[in-house]
Design a protein around this motif. Structure first.
Motif, mmCIF file in Angstrom:
data_model
loop_
_atom_site.group_PDB
_atom_site.id
_atom_site.type_symbol
_atom_site.label_atom_id
_atom_site.label_comp_id
_atom_site.label_asym_id
_atom_site.label_seq_id
_atom_site.Cartn_x
_atom_site.Cartn_y
_atom_site.Cartn_z
ATOM 1 N N GLN A 25 0.818 -1.213 0.000
ATOM 2 C CA GLN A 25 0.000 0.000 0.000
ATOM 3 C C GLN A 25 0.854 1.267 0.000
ATOM 4 N N GLN A 26 2.068 1.166 0.507
ATOM 5 C CA GLN A 26 2.950 2.328 0.572
ATOM 6 C C GLN A 26 3.729 2.562 -0.718
ATOM 7 N N VAL A 27 3.956 1.498 -1.507
ATOM 8 C CA VAL A 27 4.886 1.632 -2.629
ATOM 9 C C VAL A 27 4.298 1.453 -4.020
ATOM 10 N N GLU A 28 3.153 0.797 -4.166
ATOM 11 C CA GLU A 28 2.620 0.531 -5.508
ATOM 12 C C GLU A 28 1.850 1.721 -6.062
ATOM 13 N N TYR A 29 2.594 2.671 -6.601
ATOM 14 C CA TYR A 29 1.988 3.838 -7.225
ATOM 15 C C TYR A 29 2.994 4.490 -8.163
#
Length: 91
Positions: free
Chosen positions: A25-29
């Motif tokens: 949730q913190q890194v997939e963007y």
């Protein structure tokens, strides 16, 4: 549990648990998609860069005995060769 005695499968399983239970949730963007993430399977600490090399070196500098697992952000496999997949671990 001491990471030194973990099998490759145990390292992968623990790192993937860290990834699924919060790191994802913190890194997939945005710009992170396609980059490599290196996860310390004992602590859950991680680093992200284009190839994973810098992150692995940084994590090993902090803990020389760290059991590291590398994967590509946003993909199921890190590298493919002739239809077979391979995920790298750094020891």
């Amino acid at each position: 549990m001491q990471a030194l005695f973990w099998t490759v499968e145990e390292v992968a399983q623990r790192a993937k648990q860290f990834y699924e239970n919060g790191i994802r949730q913190q890194v997939e963007y945005g710009d992170n998609i396609g980059k490599m993430i290196v996860i310390d399977a004992e602590t859950g600490e991680y680093g992200i860069d284009k190839t994973g090399v810098e992150s692995a070196l940084m994590l090993k500098q902090k803990n020389p005995k760290a059991r590291l697992f590398t994967m590509r952000i946003g993909y199921d496999v890190a590298v493919t060769f002739g239809g077979a997949s391979m995920v790298r671990t750094v020891e």
